[in-house]
Design a protein around this motif. Structure first.
Motif, PDB file in Angstrom:
ATOM      1  N   TRP A  75     -44.360  62.121 -42.460  1.00 23.39           N
ATOM      2  CA  TRP A  75     -44.435  61.096 -41.445  1.00 23.39           C
ATOM      3  C   TRP A  75     -43.189  60.451 -41.392  1.00 23.39           C
ATOM      4  O   TRP A  75     -42.450  60.282 -42.061  1.00 23.39           O
ATOM      5  CB  TRP A  75     -45.852  60.214 -41.849  1.00 23.39           C
ATOM      6  N   GLY A  76     -43.073  60.130 -40.014  1.00 31.38           N
ATOM      7  CA  GLY A  76     -42.082  59.100 -39.644  1.00 31.38           C
ATOM      8  C   GLY A  76     -42.869  57.684 -39.872  1.00 31.38           C
ATOM      9  O   GLY A  76     -43.895  57.477 -39.841  1.00 31.38           O
ATOM     10  N   ARG A  77     -41.957  56.681 -39.321  1.00 38.09           N
ATOM     11  CA  ARG A  77     -42.574  55.217 -39.533  1.00 38.09           C
ATOM     12  C   ARG A  77     -43.081  54.858 -38.172  1.00 38.09           C
ATOM     13  O   ARG A  77     -43.580  53.753 -38.363  1.00 38.09           O
ATOM     14  CB  ARG A  77     -41.404  54.292 -39.925  1.00 38.09           C
ATOM     15  N   GLY A  78     -42.964  55.543 -37.392  1.00 42.73           N
ATOM     16  CA  GLY A  78     -43.483  55.090 -35.939  1.00 42.73           C
ATOM     17  C   GLY A  78     -42.530  54.304 -35.108  1.00 42.73           C
ATOM     18  O   GLY A  78     -41.667  53.646 -35.510  1.00 42.73           O
ATOM     19  N   THR A  79     -42.808  54.366 -33.710  1.00 46.90           N
ATOM     20  CA  THR A  79     -42.267  53.550 -32.707  1.00 46.90           C
ATOM     21  C   THR A  79     -43.405  52.983 -31.947  1.00 46.90           C
ATOM     22  O   THR A  79     -44.461  53.920 -31.382  1.00 46.90           O
ATOM     23  CB  THR A  79     -41.239  54.385 -32.030  1.00 46.90           C
ATOM     24  N   GLN A  80     -43.202  51.778 -31.405  1.00 48.03           N
ATOM     25  CA  GLN A  80     -44.304  51.175 -30.568  1.00 48.03           C
ATOM     26  C   GLN A  80     -44.027  51.104 -29.035  1.00 48.03           C
ATOM     27  O   GLN A  80     -42.844  51.022 -28.663  1.00 48.03           O
ATOM     28  CB  GLN A  80     -44.136  49.698 -30.987  1.00 48.03           C
ATOM     29  N   ASP A  81     -45.221  51.397 -28.419  1.00 46.95           N
ATOM     30  CA  ASP A  81     -45.098  51.571 -26.918  1.00 46.95           C
ATOM     31  C   ASP A  81     -45.918  50.708 -26.371  1.00 46.95           C
ATOM     32  O   ASP A  81     -47.072  50.497 -27.001  1.00 46.95           O
ATOM     33  CB  ASP A  81     -45.358  52.817 -26.476  1.00 46.95           C
ATOM     34  N   THR A  82     -45.479  49.966 -25.397  1.00 41.71           N
ATOM     35  CA  THR A  82     -46.420  48.726 -24.661  1.00 41.71           C
ATOM     36  C   THR A  82     -46.128  48.995 -23.234  1.00 41.71           C
ATOM     37  O   THR A  82     -45.273  49.530 -22.632  1.00 41.71           O
ATOM     38  CB  THR A  82     -45.836  47.361 -25.082  1.00 41.71           C
ATOM     39  N   VAL A  83     -47.602  49.116 -22.914  1.00 38.63           N
ATOM     40  CA  VAL A  83     -47.621  49.227 -21.204  1.00 38.63           C
ATOM     41  C   VAL A  83     -48.303  47.788 -20.662  1.00 38.63           C
ATOM     42  O   VAL A  83     -49.270  47.457 -21.070  1.00 38.63           O
ATOM     43  CB  VAL A  83     -48.554  50.448 -20.776  1.00 38.63           C
ATOM     44  N   SER A  84     -47.525  47.086 -19.866  1.00 37.65           N
ATOM     45  CA  SER A  84     -47.826  45.689 -19.261  1.00 37.65           C
ATOM     46  C   SER A  84     -47.861  45.813 -17.847  1.00 37.65           C
ATOM     47  O   SER A  84     -46.812  46.316 -17.436  1.00 37.65           O
ATOM     48  CB  SER A  84     -47.367  44.732 -20.040  1.00 37.65           C
ATOM     49  N   SER A  85     -48.870  45.075 -17.262  1.00 40.57           N
ATOM     50  CA  SER A  85     -48.609  45.043 -15.638  1.00 40.57           C
ATOM     51  C   SER A  85     -48.086  43.618 -15.423  1.00 40.57           C
ATOM     52  O   SER A  85     -47.864  42.736 -16.297  1.00 40.57           O
ATOM     53  CB  SER A  85     -49.899  45.060 -15.064  1.00 40.57           C
TER      54      SER A  85
END
Length: 128
Positions: free
Chosen positions: A118-128
């Motif tokens: 596994w990798g450690r992850g990356t955060q995605d955010t979708v905001s209006s």
């Protein structure tokens, strides 16, 4: 030592796109299939796409809900796996993880129990 390092996450508005990258080291990519998992707050981690390898069927697999918006690709010469995410929606924000899958054919790719590294992850955010 096997390492998977994700990058490319960020904050976007609905309808925009992001491309995630997963740089892999310590293994020969020819022998691994790769899955992108995601985990939204309060939800279980789920596999959403998988890229099999030349020892499998060399195909791409997608969960039905993301077909047409997400595209997985791999560049074995660059030791990198990509996830292109288009037309991002409010339900897409999550931590996205890159992982190897035990099966060369992506069998069981949606279930984290079949991931090996596994990798450690990356955060995605979708905001209006």
């Amino acid at each position: 030592q096997v390492q998977l390092v994700e990058s490319g996450g960020g904050s976007v508005q609905p309808g925009e796109s992001l491309t995630l990258s997963c740089v892999v080291s310590g293994v020969n990519l020819d022998y691994y299939a790769f899955t992108w998992f995601r985990q939204a707050p309060g939800k279980e981690r789920e596999g959403v796409v998988c890229a099999s390898n030349s020892n499998g069927d060399n195909k791409k697999y997608y969960v039905d809900s993301l077909k047409g918006r997400f595209t997985v690709s791999r560049d074995d010469a660059k030791n990198t796996v990509y996830l292109q995410m288009n037309d991002l929606k409010p339900e897409d924000p999550a931590v996205y993880y890159c992982a190897t899958i035990i099966s060369n054919y992506c069998a069981g790719y949606q279930d984290p129990k079949w991931a090996e590294f596994w990798g450690r992850g990356t955060q995605d955010t979708v905001s209006s």
